[in-house]
Enzyme design. Structure first.
Site, PDB file in Angstrom:
ATOM      1  N   GLY A 191       0.784  -1.229   0.000  1.00 52.36           N
ATOM      2  CA  GLY A 191       0.000   0.000   0.000  1.00 52.36           C
ATOM      3  C   GLY A 191       0.813   1.275   0.000  1.00 52.36           C
ATOM      4  O   GLY A 191       0.244   2.365  -0.149  1.00 52.36           O
ATOM      5  N   LYS A 235     -31.046  23.874  13.506  1.00 50.87           N
ATOM      6  CA  LYS A 235     -31.088  22.444  13.794  1.00 50.87           C
ATOM      7  C   LYS A 235     -30.224  22.132  15.006  1.00 50.87           C
ATOM      8  O   LYS A 235     -29.344  22.902  15.386  1.00 50.87           O
ATOM      9  CB  LYS A 235     -30.582  21.631  12.601  1.00 50.87           C
ATOM     10  CG  LYS A 235     -29.104  21.831  12.313  1.00 50.87           C
ATOM     11  CD  LYS A 235     -28.623  20.980  11.180  1.00 50.87           C
ATOM     12  CE  LYS A 235     -27.143  21.249  10.887  1.00 50.87           C
ATOM     13  NZ  LYS A 235     -26.258  20.928  11.986  1.00 50.87           N
ATOM     14  N   ASP A 274     -24.330  25.839   0.975  1.00 49.45           N
ATOM     15  CA  ASP A 274     -23.432  25.269   1.977  1.00 49.45           C
ATOM     16  C   ASP A 274     -22.111  24.934   1.301  1.00 49.45           C
ATOM     17  O   ASP A 274     -22.027  24.888   0.069  1.00 49.45           O
ATOM     18  CB  ASP A 274     -24.049  24.017   2.603  1.00 49.45           C
ATOM     19  CG  ASP A 274     -23.609  23.814   4.048  1.00 49.45           C
ATOM     20  OD1 ASP A 274     -22.671  24.515   4.494  1.00 49.45           O
ATOM     21  OD2 ASP A 274     -24.189  22.954   4.733  1.00 49.45           O
ATOM     22  N   THR A 313     -28.472  16.641   6.692  1.00 46.28           N
ATOM     23  CA  THR A 313     -28.819  18.012   7.059  1.00 46.28           C
ATOM     24  C   THR A 313     -29.628  18.693   5.958  1.00 46.28           C
ATOM     25  O   THR A 313     -30.687  19.284   6.210  1.00 46.28           O
ATOM     26  CB  THR A 313     -27.539  18.831   7.340  1.00 46.28           C
ATOM     27  OG1 THR A 313     -26.874  18.285   8.473  1.00 46.28           O
ATOM     28  CG2 THR A 313     -27.871  20.289   7.610  1.00 46.28           C
TER      29      THR A 313
END
Length: 309
Positions: free
Chosen positions: A38, A192, A218, A226
C-alpha cells in the site's frame, strides 16, 4: 523565462485535465504507483529544474492516501530542484477538524497545514474552506476562493420569480448572507440540533418561505442528512421548491439515496470531488476555469483579487 508545469495526483485527474486544457499546457508526466503493502511511490518523469510547479490534488476520499500522495509528490518535486511548488487543493480534507470542540481531541486541520508546509509547498489555492480561519494555520499564502463565483450566475439564469437564499444551519449564515447580498435576495435560516456526528435534527425555520423558491447554500454536502431534512422542513412550511448549492460533493453513506428521494428538487455541486453516481437532480458546475486562472495569475505575478466575490 523560467516556465511552469502542472502535475496531477490521482484524486481527480479529469479536473487536472480540464485545467491544463484551459491553459493550453499539457499535464506533466509523473508516475504514481503503489507497492503491494500500500505504500505510495512517485517518479517525476521530466525535468522540473528551475520551474514553477503546480500540483492539482483534492484530499477527498480516500483522504489519507490522497494527502500522502500530495506530500510525496511535493517531496519528489522539491528534490528535483523545482523553483516553487503551489498546491491546488480543490477540496481540502480534514477541514472540519478545525478546533477543539471537545476535550482531548486534535486540531487535525492544523496538523495537515503543518505537513503541507514541511513537505515544501510554497503556496496553496483552494475553494470554500469549511472554516476560513484555516488560512491562519499556514505561514505561507493561501488563496481561499468562493463557490459563489459559479453558483451566482447559475441561480440568476434560473430566473426565479420568488426566490430566497437559505442556510441549512446557524453556522452557514454568513455564507448565505453573502450570496443573498450579491443576488439582492432575503435569507431564511434552518435552525437544527446535531445530536451526534453525521446525524442532525431540523428544529425551526427562521423566516417566511411560503410559496417561495428556496436556495440552500453550503460548503459541503456529506451524508445529505442536514440538507434533506432542511428541505423537508422548508416544504412543510410552504416552500414551493428547494434547491441546494453545495461546493463539495463528499456524498458518503446514504447520500445518494437521500438525494434520489426527490425531497431536493435540485442539488448543484462543483467538480472539486468526482461523483460516484449520476442522478437526474444533480447538476455539476465546473470550477476548473477559476483554478486555471489562479495558476496563470500566480505564475505571472498578477493579482487574484478579482476572483474573489
Amino acid at each position: 523565462m523560467r516556465g511552469y508545469k502542472i502535475f496531477s495526483g490521482s484524486a481527480n485527474v479529469e479536473f487536472a485535465r480540464q485545467v491544463s486544457k484551459y491553459l493550453s499546457l499539457p499535464l506533466s508526466d509523473a508516475g504514481v504507483k503503489r507497492f503491494s503493502d500500500g505504500e505510495i511511490s512517485v517518479q517525476i518523469d521530466e525535468s522540473v529544474r528551475g520551474k514553477d510547479v503546480f500540483i492539482i490534488q483534492s484530499t477527498c476520499a480516500p483522504t489519507n492516501d490522497n494527502l500522502m500522495e500530495l506530500l510525496i509528490l511535493t517531496d519528489a518535486l522539491r528534490r528535483s530542484s523545482a523553483n516553487s511548488i503551489t498546491a491546488i487543493i480543490p477540496y481540502f480534507g480534514y477541514a472540519r477538524q478545525d478546533r477543539k470542540a471537545n476535550p482531548r481531541v486534535p486540531i487535525t486541520a492544523k496538523l495537515v497545514a503543518n505537513l503541507i508546509q514541511a513537505a515544501g509547498i510554497d503556496r496553496v489555492a483552494t475553494i470554500d474552506l469549511h472554516a476560513g480561519q484555516i488560512q491562519g494555520f499556514f505561514d505561507i499564502p493561501v488563496d481561499n476562493l468562493y463557490g459563489s463565483i459559479v453558483f451566482n450566475d447559475y441561480i440568476k439564469a434560473k430566473h426565479f420569480k420568488n426566490a430566497i437564499i437559505g442556510s441549512p444551519d446557524i453556522g452557514g449564515v454568513a455564507r448565505a448572507r453573502s450570496v443573498a447580498k450579491h443576488l439582492g435576495l432575503d435569507i431564511v435560516i434552518v435552525d437544527k440540533r446535531r445530536e451526534k456526528a453525521n446525524e442532525s435534527e431540523v428544529m425551526n425555520i427562521i423566516g417566511d418561505v411560503k410559496d417561495k423558491e428556496v436556495i440552500l447554500v453550503d460548503d459541503i454536502i456529506d451524508t445529505a442528512g442536514t440538507i434533506v431534512k432542511a428541505a423537508e422542513a422548508l416544504k412543510e412550511k410552504g416552500a414551493k421548491s428547494v434547491m441546494a448549492c453545495c461546493t463539495h460533493a463528499v456524498l458518503s453513506g446514504k447520500a445518494y439515496e437521500r438525494i434520489a428521494s426527490g425531497v431536493l428538487d435540485e442539488l448543484v455541486v462543483t467538480d472539486t470531488i468526482p461523483l460516484k453516481e449520476q442522478l437526474p437532480n444533480i447538476k455539476v458546475l465546473s470550477v476548473t476555469p477559476v483554478f486555471a486562472e489562479v495558476i496563470r495569475r500566480v505564475y505571472h505575478n498578477e493579482s487574484v483579487n478579482s476572483l474573489f466575490i
